[in-house]
Design an enzyme around this catalytic site. Structure first.
Site, PDB file in Angstrom:
ATOM      1  N   LYS A  26       0.841  -1.211   0.000  1.00  0.00           N
ATOM      2  CA  LYS A  26       0.000   0.000   0.000  1.00  0.00           C
ATOM      3  C   LYS A  26       0.869   1.251   0.000  1.00  0.00           C
ATOM      4  O   LYS A  26       0.601   2.215  -0.719  1.00  0.00           O
ATOM      5  CB  LYS A  26      -0.936  -0.015   1.217  1.00  0.00           C
ATOM      6  CG  LYS A  26      -2.040  -1.066   1.099  1.00  0.00           C
ATOM      7  CD  LYS A  26      -2.815  -1.256   2.396  1.00  0.00           C
ATOM      8  CE  LYS A  26      -3.802  -2.411   2.258  1.00  0.00           C
ATOM      9  NZ  LYS A  26      -4.509  -2.739   3.503  1.00  0.00           N
ATOM     10  N   GLN A  57      -4.603  -1.105   9.754  1.00  0.00           N
ATOM     11  CA  GLN A  57      -4.486  -2.434   9.142  1.00  0.00           C
ATOM     12  C   GLN A  57      -5.071  -3.500  10.078  1.00  0.00           C
ATOM     13  O   GLN A  57      -4.724  -3.549  11.257  1.00  0.00           O
ATOM     14  CB  GLN A  57      -2.999  -2.724   8.857  1.00  0.00           C
ATOM     15  CG  GLN A  57      -2.746  -4.039   8.160  1.00  0.00           C
ATOM     16  CD  GLN A  57      -3.307  -4.096   6.740  1.00  0.00           C
ATOM     17  OE1 GLN A  57      -3.250  -3.123   6.002  1.00  0.00           O
ATOM     18  NE2 GLN A  57      -3.869  -5.221   6.373  1.00  0.00           N
ATOM     19  N   ASP A 117     -11.296   3.280   4.213  1.00  0.00           N
ATOM     20  CA  ASP A 117     -11.713   1.879   4.148  1.00  0.00           C
ATOM     21  C   ASP A 117     -13.234   1.749   4.038  1.00  0.00           C
ATOM     22  O   ASP A 117     -13.746   0.679   3.738  1.00  0.00           O
ATOM     23  CB  ASP A 117     -11.254   1.138   5.417  1.00  0.00           C
ATOM     24  CG  ASP A 117      -9.981   0.347   5.187  1.00  0.00           C
ATOM     25  OD1 ASP A 117      -9.717  -0.030   4.032  1.00  0.00           O
ATOM     26  OD2 ASP A 117      -9.252   0.103   6.170  1.00  0.00           O
TER      27      ASP A 117
END
Ligand code: NAP
Length: 313
Positions: free
Chosen positions: A54, A98, A124
């Site tokens: 990422k 994460q 997200d």
């Protein structure tokens, strides 16, 4: 005839080729690049790999991306305090924590953290406000993996409107948002899970079948209507030879990778499904690259919204 390959890598490349110039334009306008803060707690090896990917992808497209680490022993309160600091950061438009978080943080830690992220920075798409907006079909920030799958289907010319879609899996991060996104594009959607009766029979009614379960090779050819489009979300690292050999014959390319590395990433869809399906997304190279591309896109959208601009979709 083997199924057409739904090339997630290629579609992710298209999305990134659109995001890159838009990031450059934002940077010129705002005097700073869109900024993404990634929070990693502990040292889970798979998470380390995902996070590295990422960070690199964000940098490649001109975004600012910063990694904030906490030790596995950190208390939830420390993590919440870090997220609060990032909520107030001027240079960060997106915050990604994460998952999975260390088990020691408790079963409800992820939910507590997602609740605290500023919904405008929730790249997200997990915050209850963004989930609510998704239900009402007015989400600016929707979960990356299902959004990427919609891009994959649309850009591969798979008709969604009017199709019967079956989603196996009802998680907050994949199954539920996937079902909603398909519904908003006028598919007739069924959501299946571990209590579904006659799962193969229900799945075999699908024109579009999305498998998001986390069980290697679970979806066998009897789950699939001939000619159906099958999207494989599953990504399970498998080191067990018996499982690998149930799916891949010795001498095949995937089996050779297993022999070389000692483990391989396996999807939820059995490879034999390629003989029945009309189109199939591979693992790896299917949904994974799309998730990252949509993270970059969501960060750009969040930056544009925070700067008071039009939302990018
Ligand atoms: P999850 O939270 O564990 O949810 C799994 C879902 O599958 C649950 O709803 C569960 O049903 C259902 N399920 C489990 N066993 C089943 C069975 N035998 N029959 C029917 N349904 C069953 O997993 P997730 O986070 O949604 O992820 C699913 C998979 O996608 C994992 O392999 C994950 O690694 C992968 N993934 C990949 C990406 C990517 O970018 N490629 C992104 C996210 C996730 P119940 O609700 O009834 O328990």
């Amino acid at each position: 005839m083997p199924a057409r390959v739904l090339d997630g890598k290629a579609v992710a490349g298209q999305i990134r080729a659109e995001v890159g110039p838009a990031v450059a334009a934002f940077t010129q306008r705002a005097g700073r690049p869109p900024g993404l803060a990634i929070v990693l707690v502990g040292e889970d090896p798979a998470s380390e790999i995902y996070v590295r990917g990422k960070l690199k992808s964000a940098a490649d497209e001109g975004l600012r991306a910063d990694l904030h680490r906490l030790p596995a022993t950190a208390a939830v309160a420390e993590l919440l305090a870090l997220v609060e600091r990032l909520n107030h950061s001027d240079v960060h438009d997106g915050i990604l924590v994460q998952s999975p978080l260390p088990a020691a943080m408790g079963a409800d830690a992820e939910r507590r953290v997602f609740d605290v992220i500023d919904s405008r920075k929730d790249v997200d798409g997990f915050h209850p406000i963004n989930v609510g907006r998704l239900v009402q079909n007015r989400a600016a920030l929707a979960a990356c993996t299902p959004s990427g799958i919609i891009e994959l289907l649309e850009r591969s010319n798979v008709a969604i409107a009017g199709a019967r879609a079956v989603v196996i899996g009802r998680s907050d991060i994949v199954g539920k948002p996937m079902a909603l996104l398909l519904l908003h594009r006028h598919a007739t959607v069924t959501i299946c899970h571990s209590r579904t009766v006659d799962l193969p029979g229900v799945a075999a009614g699908a024109d579009i079948l999305v498998a998001a379960i986390g069980r290697p090779g679970f979806v066998t050819r009897d789950f699939v209507k001939p000619g159906a489009t099958v999207v494989d979300v599953g990504t399970t690292q498998v080191a067990d030879r018996a499982i690998v050999e149930r799916l891949f014959t010795p001498g095949s390319r995937r089996h050779e990778v297993f022999e070389r590395r000692g483990s391989i990433v396996v999807g939820d869809v059995h490879p034999d499904v390629a003989e029945v399906a009309g189109a199939l997304s591979p693992v790896p190279g299917g949904v994974g690259p799309l998730t990252i591309a949509m993270l970059l896109k969501n960060t750009l959208v969040a930056a544009t919204l925070r700067a008071g601009g039009e939302q990018g979709g």
